[in-house]
Motif scaffolding. Structure first.
Motif, PDB file in Angstrom:
ATOM      1  N   GLY A  90       0.912  -1.139   0.211  1.00 20.08           N
ATOM      2  CA  GLY A  90       0.199   0.154   0.228  1.00 20.08           C
ATOM      3  C   GLY A  90       0.754   1.289  -0.056  1.00 20.08           C
ATOM      4  O   GLY A  90       0.156   2.416  -0.152  1.00 20.08           O
ATOM      5  N   ILE A  91       2.271   1.188   0.265  1.00 26.22           N
ATOM      6  CA  ILE A  91       2.941   2.290   0.353  1.00 26.22           C
ATOM      7  C   ILE A  91       3.189   3.169  -0.837  1.00 26.22           C
ATOM      8  O   ILE A  91       3.204   4.217  -0.882  1.00 26.22           O
ATOM      9  CB  ILE A  91       4.427   1.939   0.866  1.00 26.22           C
ATOM     10  CG1 ILE A  91       5.054   2.963   1.547  1.00 26.22           C
ATOM     11  CG2 ILE A  91       5.299   1.338  -0.517  1.00 26.22           C
ATOM     12  CD1 ILE A  91       4.636   3.149   3.003  1.00 26.22           C
ATOM     13  N   GLY A  92       2.873   2.606  -2.060  1.00 23.17           N
ATOM     14  CA  GLY A  92       2.874   3.080  -3.385  1.00 23.17           C
ATOM     15  C   GLY A  92       1.805   3.892  -3.403  1.00 23.17           C
ATOM     16  O   GLY A  92       1.888   5.052  -4.214  1.00 23.17           O
ATOM     17  N   ILE A  93       0.437   3.503  -2.968  1.00 27.15           N
ATOM     18  CA  ILE A  93      -0.738   4.390  -2.899  1.00 27.15           C
ATOM     19  C   ILE A  93      -0.273   5.818  -2.258  1.00 27.15           C
ATOM     20  O   ILE A  93      -0.738   6.767  -2.556  1.00 27.15           O
ATOM     21  CB  ILE A  93      -1.828   3.609  -2.449  1.00 27.15           C
ATOM     22  CG1 ILE A  93      -2.232   2.327  -3.454  1.00 27.15           C
ATOM     23  CG2 ILE A  93      -3.262   4.510  -2.442  1.00 27.15           C
ATOM     24  CD1 ILE A  93      -3.156   1.386  -2.671  1.00 27.15           C
ATOM     25  N   ASP A  94       0.160   5.632  -0.972  1.00 27.21           N
ATOM     26  CA  ASP A  94       0.625   6.648  -0.307  1.00 27.21           C
ATOM     27  C   ASP A  94       1.302   7.779  -0.998  1.00 27.21           C
ATOM     28  O   ASP A  94       0.952   8.792  -0.962  1.00 27.21           O
ATOM     29  CB  ASP A  94       1.472   6.428   0.997  1.00 27.21           C
ATOM     30  CG  ASP A  94       0.672   5.804   2.083  1.00 27.21           C
ATOM     31  OD1 ASP A  94      -0.107   6.309   2.653  1.00 27.21           O
ATOM     32  OD2 ASP A  94       0.881   4.618   2.416  1.00 27.21           O
TER      33      ASP A  94
END
Length: 355
Positions: A90-94
């Motif tokens: 999910g860090i890429g969504i951040d």
């Protein structure tokens, strides 16, 4: 002298791999992410992944006087938490959210995105879910992922560490850009719920966890773990806000990031206009209550460090507030009526809270 030259006889010379850079791993990564990246493609994209530059045809047929809006950001020390707990999906969504939500404040439509991934040694098992999640963020924002850079830099980063940065470009019609100048006394302030701390305040989060001696994966918070709550991806508000722009007049918007609600909302208010917001208008989510209690963090410090549950704000005319709430709710947002704008002098802060 070539790196593959020999010093004597048939002895092999040094290679780039000997220096810690695996070109083949980079090529495998490109192959692994090609599908998710192509899924973000927009009609204006020219060419395919792998070129020296991403080509994007500006949609001038839809704009009389197009203004390009750009934004860049990173994930900050939330990345440290992701690395320490192997939470990469999910860090890429951040990363995408922190850029496109900023661009969105002007009323712009995000067009495309580029990322920068830097690490000591490229591990496709880590990089692939990270970049796939960047592609997912772009899909949510309607932006094309037109390229990026994967830099393998041994000696610059500790083994297993990596860093992320991103860059987004959007477009807005010149006479439809939103800059707060239309704000007037009596306008209503609406707040859109955050999904969690988003990607701000994580140096304090990590300090609290260390101070309390807590493993967030083992700590329960409601029906999930504390780690789940802390790693929830930043909410991307693009689709809901563009639905709102098509339904109502919007006088100002603010992305609530570092500095909290007061500091970020003050940035979009014109001189002579203030906002009076009701702190009882929304319930601070449990993850913030946990952080405040575990770190004995004062309310004022919480408010200037975290979003405290409000990730984005919009200002609309009072007679359109009902329509705005209806539109945003239909688009999947949780909406709170936070307060209203009033006339203020220079002696009073731009944002005041009542309780």
């Amino acid at each position: 002298m070539s790196e593959r030259s020999t010093s004597s006889g048939d002895a092999p010379g040094l290679t780039y791999a000997d220096a810690g850079v695996d070109i083949d791993a980079g090529n495998r990564l490109v192959d692994a992410i090609r599908g998710p990246v192509e899924a973000t493609r927009r009609p204006e994209v020219i060419g395919t992944l792998g070129g020296f530059g991403g080509l994007f045809e500006l949609p001038v047929d839809r704009y009389r006087r197009p203004v390009l809006v750009s934004g860049t950001d990173g994930v900050g020390t939330k990345l440290r938490l992701a690395i320490d707990h192997d939470r990469y999906d999910g860090i890429g969504i951040d990363l995408v959210a922190m850029c496109v939500n900023d661009v969105l404040v002007t009323g712009a439509e995000p067009l495309f995105f580029l990322d920068y991934y830097a690490t000591a040694h490229l591990d496709p098992a880590v990089a692939t879910p990270v970049i796939q999640s960047i592609a997912e963020g772009c899909r949510q924002a309607g932006a094309a992922l037109v390229g990026g850079e994967t830099a393998e830099m041994p000696g610059m980063y500790r083994e297993g560490d990596f860093d992320l940065a991103g860059f987004s470009v959007g477009v807005v019609e010149y006479d439809k850009r939103i800059d707060g100048s239309a704000c007037g006394v009596g306008d209503v302030v609406l707040g859109l719920a955050a999904s969690g701390p988003h990607a701000n305040g994580y140096s304090l989060v990590r300090r609290i966890l260390d101070h309390a001696g807590i493993d967030p994966a083992a700590e329960t918070l409601g029906e999930a773990s504390l780690l789940d709550a802390l790693m929830a991806p930043t909410r991307i508000y693009v689709q809901a806000i563009h639905a709102l722009l098509g339904a109502c007049d919007v006088h100002a918007m603010a992305h609530i990031t570092g500095g909290g609600l007061a500091e970020n909302f003050a940035r979009v208010l014109p001189d002579g206009i203030g906002a009076q917001l009701d702190q009882q208008a929304w319930r601070r989510p449990p993850v913030f209550d946990w952080l405040a209690a575990a770190g004995q963090v004062a309310d004022g410090e919480m408010a200037r460090t975290f979003n405290n549950g409000i990730g984005f704000c919009v200002v609309v005319p009072a007679d359109q507030a009902g329509k705005a709430i209806e539109t945003l709710t239909a688009a999947g947002e949780t909406v709170y009526t936070l307060g209203a704008l009033y006339a203020r002098d220079e002696e009073h802060p731009a944002v005041v809270f009542s309780s």
